[in-house]
Scaffold this motif. Structure first.
Motif, PDB file in Angstrom:
ATOM      1  N   THR A 186      40.078  85.332   5.808  1.00 53.34           N
ATOM      2  CA  THR A 186      40.330  84.230   4.879  1.00 53.34           C
ATOM      3  C   THR A 186      41.291  84.599   3.762  1.00 53.34           C
ATOM      4  O   THR A 186      41.875  83.712   3.134  1.00 53.34           O
TER       5      THR A 186
ATOM      6  N   THR B 142      44.896  79.221  15.131  1.00 56.89           N
ATOM      7  CA  THR B 142      44.656  78.547  13.855  1.00 56.89           C
ATOM      8  C   THR B 142      45.890  77.768  13.426  1.00 56.89           C
ATOM      9  O   THR B 142      45.798  76.634  12.945  1.00 56.89           O
ATOM     10  N   TYR B 143      47.061  78.383  13.568  1.00 57.95           N
ATOM     11  CA  TYR B 143      48.316  77.732  13.192  1.00 57.95           C
ATOM     12  C   TYR B 143      49.144  77.449  14.434  1.00 57.95           C
ATOM     13  O   TYR B 143      49.081  78.185  15.432  1.00 57.95           O
TER      14      TYR B 143
ATOM     15  N   THR C 186      40.193  74.933   5.074  1.00 53.91           N
ATOM     16  CA  THR C 186      40.717  74.116   6.168  1.00 53.91           C
ATOM     17  C   THR C 186      40.795  74.907   7.466  1.00 53.91           C
ATOM     18  O   THR C 186      40.475  74.385   8.549  1.00 53.91           O
ATOM     19  N   GLU C 187      41.203  76.170   7.384  1.00 56.18           N
ATOM     20  CA  GLU C 187      41.390  76.983   8.588  1.00 56.18           C
ATOM     21  C   GLU C 187      40.090  77.217   9.338  1.00 56.18           C
ATOM     22  O   GLU C 187      40.109  77.570  10.521  1.00 56.18           O
TER      23      GLU C 187
ATOM     24  N   LYS D 226      52.223  83.137  12.494  1.00 53.64           N
ATOM     25  CA  LYS D 226      51.235  83.051  11.422  1.00 53.64           C
ATOM     26  C   LYS D 226      49.851  83.517  11.867  1.00 53.64           C
ATOM     27  O   LYS D 226      48.992  83.829  11.036  1.00 53.64           O
ATOM     28  N   ASN D 227      49.624  83.561  13.164  1.00 57.14           N
ATOM     29  CA  ASN D 227      48.319  83.986  13.689  1.00 57.14           C
ATOM     30  C   ASN D 227      48.221  85.502  13.888  1.00 57.14           C
ATOM     31  O   ASN D 227      47.148  86.010  14.188  1.00 57.14           O
TER      32      ASN D 227
ATOM     33  N   VAL E 167      36.535  77.723  14.024  1.00 56.65           N
ATOM     34  CA  VAL E 167      37.582  78.750  14.052  1.00 56.65           C
ATOM     35  C   VAL E 167      38.062  78.918  15.492  1.00 56.65           C
ATOM     36  O   VAL E 167      37.301  79.308  16.375  1.00 56.65           O
TER      37      VAL E 167
ATOM     38  N   LEU F 102      38.031  84.852  11.444  1.00 52.53           N
ATOM     39  CA  LEU F 102      39.189  84.478  10.649  1.00 52.53           C
ATOM     40  C   LEU F 102      39.213  85.272   9.354  1.00 52.53           C
ATOM     41  O   LEU F 102      38.237  85.273   8.595  1.00 52.53           O
TER      42      LEU F 102
ATOM     43  N   THR G 195      37.852  74.789   9.533  1.00 51.87           N
ATOM     44  CA  THR G 195      37.408  73.399   9.661  1.00 51.87           C
ATOM     45  C   THR G 195      36.363  73.082   8.595  1.00 51.87           C
ATOM     46  O   THR G 195      35.273  72.599   8.879  1.00 51.87           O
TER      47      THR G 195
ATOM     48  N   LEU H 237      45.591  87.853  11.869  1.00 49.46           N
ATOM     49  CA  LEU H 237      44.795  86.882  11.113  1.00 49.46           C
ATOM     50  C   LEU H 237      43.309  86.963  11.438  1.00 49.46           C
ATOM     51  O   LEU H 237      42.498  86.291  10.813  1.00 49.46           O
ATOM     52  N   TYR H 238      42.944  87.834  12.402  1.00 51.07           N
ATOM     53  CA  TYR H 238      41.554  87.868  12.851  1.00 51.07           C
ATOM     54  C   TYR H 238      40.996  89.293  12.860  1.00 51.07           C
ATOM     55  O   TYR H 238      41.704  90.250  13.145  1.00 51.07           O
TER      56      TYR H 238
END
Length: 313
Positions: A134, A115-116, A53-54, A121-122, A110, A132, A56, A125-126
């Motif tokens: 995962t 993302t959030y 989902t993150e 939460k981000n 992405v 992203l 898309t 995350l990258y």
């Protein structure tokens, strides 16, 4: 998803499915034995793919009309860039061909940094502020096919040695009596974690836990990965999409191991539940039953997972 395919394989093919040419599978790696069993019984080709989902949704897929590599999730879609990254003392580095690391994805879906909706939460995350992270582990082979090997958080870490639970699960799913399998790390005072497994049997099948442990000694090829304990459940806990829900398995293992250690030490306290704390992770809730905190600490502080007094009933 593989768990749904496994459930289907417990029932006879009693309908005309000649018009079905392709079945798509995702959400988790499909064990080779299950793949073969499904195609043999149904005559339908399986195409494995990968998405989240993150990002898309879709990231990669085996070509329906091209070369399929069983067990892989195919090649990335157009405009999708996949990198395999490992964390080192010198920071994040990209892996070479067939080297396992975290799957990181950049594509038009992405939105790095966003993302959030919750900003915290981000954080971290990258990769390179673009890809992203995962949380999935995988590798890319020399032909550019992506292979998922597991979840970073699902790794069993035995004395600093990483064990992929998929190796244990795939071995167990090769047994005719096993419908579903989940492997986790159970707490251990010496090694931090030891591999253990939970299975759900095919309807009507019968096999003992001892027999399955012996089976693992033959079919789990890495000695360190052979489960030290195995439990047969009437039904494994699963998510809404049919994945084995491992947090519940970890709670069962913590309860069994901690209570065993307390009993062996002659301490009357017992774990009555395990809760999931956002900051501390899984926390054992312990009823003292007349035992002092010092006595309980003397046993449970040998393990890495925390405990706290259970709330009064």
């Amino acid at each position: 998803v593989p768990t749904a395919v496994s459930a289907l394989m417990q029932r006879p093919v009693d309908a005309d499915i000649s018009s079905v040419k392709t079945a798509f599978s995702g959400s988790a790696p499909m064990p080779m034995e299950l793949f073969k069993r499904f195609e043999s019984a149904c005559g339908v080709a399986i195409v494995e793919g990968y998405g989240l989902t993150e990002a898309t949704c879709l990231v990669s897929c085996n070509p329906p009309g091209g070369e399929k590599k069983v067990g892989s999730v195919g090649i990335p879609f157009p405009y999708t860039d996949v990198r395999i990254v490992k964390q080192t003392n010198d920071g994040a580095l990209e892996c070479g061909r067939d080297e396992v690391g975290e799957i990181c994805v950049s594509n038009p879906g992405v939105y790095a940094g966003n993302t959030y909706t919750e900003a915290d939460k981000n954080v971290d995350l990258y990769y390179q502020e673009k890809y992203l992270r995962t949380g999935d582990l995988g590798r890319i082979d020399e032909d550019g096919y992506l292979w998922i090997t597991g979840r970073a958080k699902d790794l069993i870490i035995r004395g600093g040695h990483n064990i992929d639970p998929a190796e244990i699960e795939e071995a167990l799913l090769g047994h005719d009596a096993v419908a579903f399998a989940g492997a986790i790390g159970q707490p251990d005072a010496h090694s931090g974690e030891l591999p253990c497994a939970f299975v759900e049997l095919v309807a009507g099948a019968s096999v003992s836990e001892a027999e399955l442990l012996e089976y693992c000694k033959v079919h789990v090829h890495e000695r360190a990965a052979i489960p030290k304990h195995l439990t047969v459940l009437d039904e494994l806990p699963k998510t809404a999409v049919g994945k084995v829900f491992k947090p519940d398995l970890r709670k069962m293992a913590i309860t069994r191991v901690y209570n065993g250690a307390l009993e062996q030490a002659g301490v009357a306290a017992r774990v009555v539940s395990v809760t999931d704390d956002k900051k501390r992770g899984l926390v054992a809730q312990v009823a003292a039953n007349g035992s002092s905190d010092a006595d309980i600490n003397g046993v449970l502080n040998n393990f890495t997972r925390p405990w706290e007094p259970a709330a009064a009933a």
